[in-house]
Scaffold this motif. Sequence first.
Motif, PDB file in Angstrom:
ATOM      1  N   VAL A  98      20.327  82.850  99.122  1.00  0.00           N
ATOM      2  CA  VAL A  98      18.889  83.062  98.936  1.00  0.00           C
ATOM      3  C   VAL A  98      18.640  84.513  98.522  1.00  0.00           C
ATOM      4  O   VAL A  98      19.198  85.438  99.094  1.00  0.00           O
TER       5      VAL A  98
ATOM      6  N   ASN B  91      19.270  79.165  84.199  1.00  0.00           N
ATOM      7  CA  ASN B  91      18.711  80.297  84.942  1.00  0.00           C
ATOM      8  C   ASN B  91      17.298  80.019  85.449  1.00  0.00           C
ATOM      9  O   ASN B  91      16.813  80.745  86.305  1.00  0.00           O
TER      10      ASN B  91
ATOM     11  N   ASN C  81      21.503  88.453  89.159  1.00  0.00           N
ATOM     12  CA  ASN C  81      20.518  89.395  89.704  1.00  0.00           C
ATOM     13  C   ASN C  81      20.194  90.545  88.750  1.00  0.00           C
ATOM     14  O   ASN C  81      19.650  91.557  89.162  1.00  0.00           O
TER      15      ASN C  81
ATOM     16  N   SER D 205      16.313  77.161  87.073  1.00  0.00           N
ATOM     17  CA  SER D 205      16.449  76.540  88.397  1.00  0.00           C
ATOM     18  C   SER D 205      17.530  77.206  89.249  1.00  0.00           C
ATOM     19  O   SER D 205      17.814  76.738  90.351  1.00  0.00           O
ATOM     20  N   ASN D 206      18.125  78.294  88.748  1.00  0.00           N
ATOM     21  CA  ASN D 206      19.184  79.004  89.481  1.00  0.00           C
ATOM     22  C   ASN D 206      20.301  78.061  89.912  1.00  0.00           C
ATOM     23  O   ASN D 206      20.707  78.038  91.064  1.00  0.00           O
ATOM     24  N   SER D 207      20.779  77.285  88.970  1.00  0.00           N
ATOM     25  CA  SER D 207      21.806  76.306  89.303  1.00  0.00           C
ATOM     26  C   SER D 207      22.750  76.125  88.115  1.00  0.00           C
ATOM     27  O   SER D 207      22.498  76.628  87.025  1.00  0.00           O
TER      28      SER D 207
ATOM     29  N   ASP E 122      19.693  85.571  91.992  1.00  0.00           N
ATOM     30  CA  ASP E 122      19.285  84.770  90.845  1.00  0.00           C
ATOM     31  C   ASP E 122      20.299  84.857  89.718  1.00  0.00           C
ATOM     32  O   ASP E 122      20.931  85.885  89.506  1.00  0.00           O
TER      33      ASP E 122
ATOM     34  N   ASN F  59      23.340  74.709  93.463  1.00  0.00           N
ATOM     35  CA  ASN F  59      22.088  75.465  93.449  1.00  0.00           C
ATOM     36  C   ASN F  59      22.303  76.813  94.124  1.00  0.00           C
ATOM     37  O   ASN F  59      22.654  76.873  95.299  1.00  0.00           O
TER      38      ASN F  59
ATOM     39  N   SER G 111      19.955  79.124  94.614  1.00  0.00           N
ATOM     40  CA  SER G 111      18.776  79.615  95.340  1.00  0.00           C
ATOM     41  C   SER G 111      18.654  79.042  96.743  1.00  0.00           C
ATOM     42  O   SER G 111      17.630  79.215  97.389  1.00  0.00           O
ATOM     43  N   GLU G 112      19.676  78.382  97.245  1.00  0.00           N
ATOM     44  CA  GLU G 112      19.621  77.806  98.585  1.00  0.00           C
ATOM     45  C   GLU G 112      20.763  78.339  99.441  1.00  0.00           C
ATOM     46  O   GLU G 112      21.745  78.857  98.942  1.00  0.00           O
TER      47      GLU G 112
END
Length: 161
Positions: A114, A81, A142, A83-85, A117, A107, A109-110
């Motif tokens: 975007v 959590n 989230n 690196s959000n991956s 989380d 990932n 967060s990309e």
Amino acid sequence: MTGNKKYKKQIKTRSKGFSLIELIVMIALLGLLAAVASTRIKDISVNIRVSGVINQITSDLALIKEMALANHKSMSITFDNISNSYTIKQDGNIMLDYPGSDNGIINISEGAFVGVDITSANIILNIDEWGNFLNSGTISVNGTHNIAISRLTGNWNITEQ
């Protein structure tokens, strides 16, 4: 009779268009409606991205279970959590060629996700070569949605907080 002619002339001059005040009021109302609509669209787009992340995670859970069965190899998925991956491994090694990943790492967060989380999920889910989940865990997306994965079957349950 002259009074009647003046009255008819005044009516004709007033019906030519809108006054400045009327136009300003209409522009202000349209601006207010646009502001309200834009906030609603923003809320809707966040919900769509959260649903997309949930679909991505659950699809990957199903795929690694199938891959474990098909290849008779143990699989694992490690959620991070910070690196959000999450990382996909086969027999303890990162699967560099896992579909949709960047060298085995997906990932969140990309790209299209975007703003979404993985808020709590420092877990590792292990799957044996028969497709059985050896442990259970919960992934929070989230802070509003939870994906609870059950041990052995790997079935998941999605709940809103």
